[in-house]
Enzyme design. Structure first.
Site, PDB file in Angstrom:
ATOM      1  N   SER A 108      47.200  44.662  34.857  1.00 31.09           N
ATOM      2  CA  SER A 108      46.487  43.438  35.203  1.00 31.09           C
ATOM      3  C   SER A 108      47.184  42.772  36.383  1.00 31.09           C
ATOM      4  O   SER A 108      48.401  42.911  36.562  1.00 31.09           O
ATOM      5  CB  SER A 108      46.471  42.484  34.011  1.00 31.09           C
ATOM      6  N   SER A 109      46.409  42.029  37.159  1.00 32.71           N
ATOM      7  CA  SER A 109      47.005  41.309  38.290  1.00 32.71           C
ATOM      8  C   SER A 109      47.930  40.190  37.832  1.00 32.71           C
ATOM      9  O   SER A 109      48.709  39.665  38.628  1.00 32.71           O
ATOM     10  CB  SER A 109      45.900  40.726  39.182  1.00 32.71           C
ATOM     11  N   CYS A 110      47.887  39.825  36.539  1.00 30.47           N
ATOM     12  CA  CYS A 110      48.752  38.745  36.048  1.00 30.47           C
ATOM     13  C   CYS A 110      50.206  39.179  35.937  1.00 30.47           C
ATOM     14  O   CYS A 110      51.073  38.367  35.615  1.00 30.47           O
ATOM     15  CB  CYS A 110      48.253  38.218  34.713  1.00 30.47           C
ATOM     16  N   TYR A 137      51.541  38.301  27.695  1.00 30.93           N
ATOM     17  CA  TYR A 137      50.700  39.449  28.034  1.00 30.93           C
ATOM     18  C   TYR A 137      51.242  40.138  29.282  1.00 30.93           C
ATOM     19  O   TYR A 137      51.321  41.372  29.344  1.00 30.93           O
ATOM     20  CB  TYR A 137      49.269  38.956  28.267  1.00 30.93           C
ATOM     21  N   LYS A 141      52.545  44.052  29.873  1.00 29.17           N
ATOM     22  CA  LYS A 141      51.959  44.940  30.878  1.00 29.17           C
ATOM     23  C   LYS A 141      53.002  45.431  31.883  1.00 29.17           C
ATOM     24  O   LYS A 141      52.956  46.581  32.332  1.00 29.17           O
ATOM     25  CB  LYS A 141      50.807  44.232  31.596  1.00 29.17           C
ATOM     26  N   HIS A 180      37.693  34.927  29.283  1.00 27.28           N
ATOM     27  CA  HIS A 180      38.149  34.576  30.615  1.00 27.28           C
ATOM     28  C   HIS A 180      37.137  33.645  31.270  1.00 27.28           C
ATOM     29  O   HIS A 180      36.057  33.385  30.735  1.00 27.28           O
ATOM     30  CB  HIS A 180      38.342  35.833  31.457  1.00 27.28           C
TER      31      HIS A 180
END
Length: 314
Positions: A108-110, A137, A141, A180
């Site tokens: 994920s970009s997070c 999270y 990841k 989201h």
């Protein structure tokens, strides 16, 4: 991959997994291995080992994860870090031990720092603090990315890490407590229209900027990358353009044909100020997305209303 290859899509009922299945089926892949969470609990190492030993997948898309928006991440931090660590550890390790030829891990970009340079290159990973509302999270990841790199370095296991931007599309989660921003806005506008309400409340100031990619574009990229990408470094998958939350809300309102007003609740968190991926490396490989945001949101709203109609709801 040849069309008879045994391909395990972990998380095939989720937003990303279901899109990968659609893409593979459209490409003519005939030997997909699919298990629901009720059939195979990926948090259970013994169950995962039994599955890999019996089915012997050749390729794996690891799209299974516990996901959610700001509220869900902030409310259940232990669940998010524990479940995701368990899922990815069990699957990556079993894939190596049972002879999988290649695995694609969906991140994920997070994972990138809260105040990363914009657009965010893959090289900014671990260069600063994370966004506090989803750090649990994100940490899980990041561990998945590093596990793929470690297994490649120590064992020569062919695992790649794909970092998508914010996703949307058919199969998304529209629960206002865990979704989201984009699906949440679709549901809010739809229900306000059905009830004849004069305004829709949007969390935050409306100023943060977000990038959105239709999940069918991501699935196309995943198939492309499994065949053409072999680097240990994660690779970003995004559109390369972003939009403010206020602009997104206006776009969703137009798709829903809602004529009321917007009110921004500034007591609610904004999250990261901006999240735009640098997709230079992916574009250099020859891949680009096709589904424009306006078209994708309209199609997603049609899917949402068709599902609500099938359930006998407004």
């Amino acid at each position: 991959m040849n069309k008879d290859a045994r391909v395990f899509v972990a998380g095939h009922r989720g937003l990303v997994g279901s899109a990968i299945v659609r893409r593979l089926q459209a490409e003519g892949y005939r030997n997909l291995l699919l298990r629901s969470s009720a059939e195979l609990d990926l948090r259970n190492q013994a169950a995962v080992d039994r599955f890999f030993e019996q089915e012997r997948p050749e390729f794996v898309y690891l799209a299974a994860a516990k996901v959610g928006g700001i509220l869900a991440n902030d409310s259940y931090p232990a669940d998010f870090i524990r479940d995701n660590l368990q899922i990815q550890t069990n699957v990556i390790d079993a894939a190596y031990r049972f002879g999988v030829r290649k695995l694609a891990f969906l991140g994920s970009s997070c994972i990138y720092p809260k105040h990363a340079p914009q657009p965010m290159p893959e090289s900014c990973l671990l260069t600063g603090p994370l966004e506090p509302t989803n750090e649990w999270y994100a940490v899980a990841k990041i561990a998945g990315v590093k596990m793929c790199q470690a297994y490649r370095k120590q064992y020569g296991f062919n695992a790649i890490s794909v970092m998508p931007t914010n996703l949307y599309g058919p199969g998304d989660n529209f629960d206002l407590n865990s979704s989201h921003v984009l699906p949440a806005l679709i549901r809010k506008f739809h229900e306000a229209k059905q009830r004849g309400e004069g305004e829709v409340v949007v969390w935050g100031t409306g100023t943060p900027r977000r990038e959105f990619l239709h999940v069918d574009d991501l699935a196309d990229a995943c198939v492309f990358l499994l065949e053409r990408y072999d680097s240990p470094e994660p690779i970003n998958v995004g559109w390369g353009e972003d939009i403010s939350i206020a602009e997104l809300a206006a776009l969703v309102g137009a798709a829903v044909d809602y004529s009321g007003k917007l009110r921004f609740d500034t007591s609610k968190p904004d999250g990261t100020p901006r999240k735009l991926l640098d997709v230079t490396r992916l574009r250099a490989l020859g891949w680009a997305p096709k589904i424009q945001l306006r078209d994708g949101v309209a199609a997603t709203y049609r899917w949402f209303t068709s599902q609500a109609g099938a359930r006998g709801q407004n």
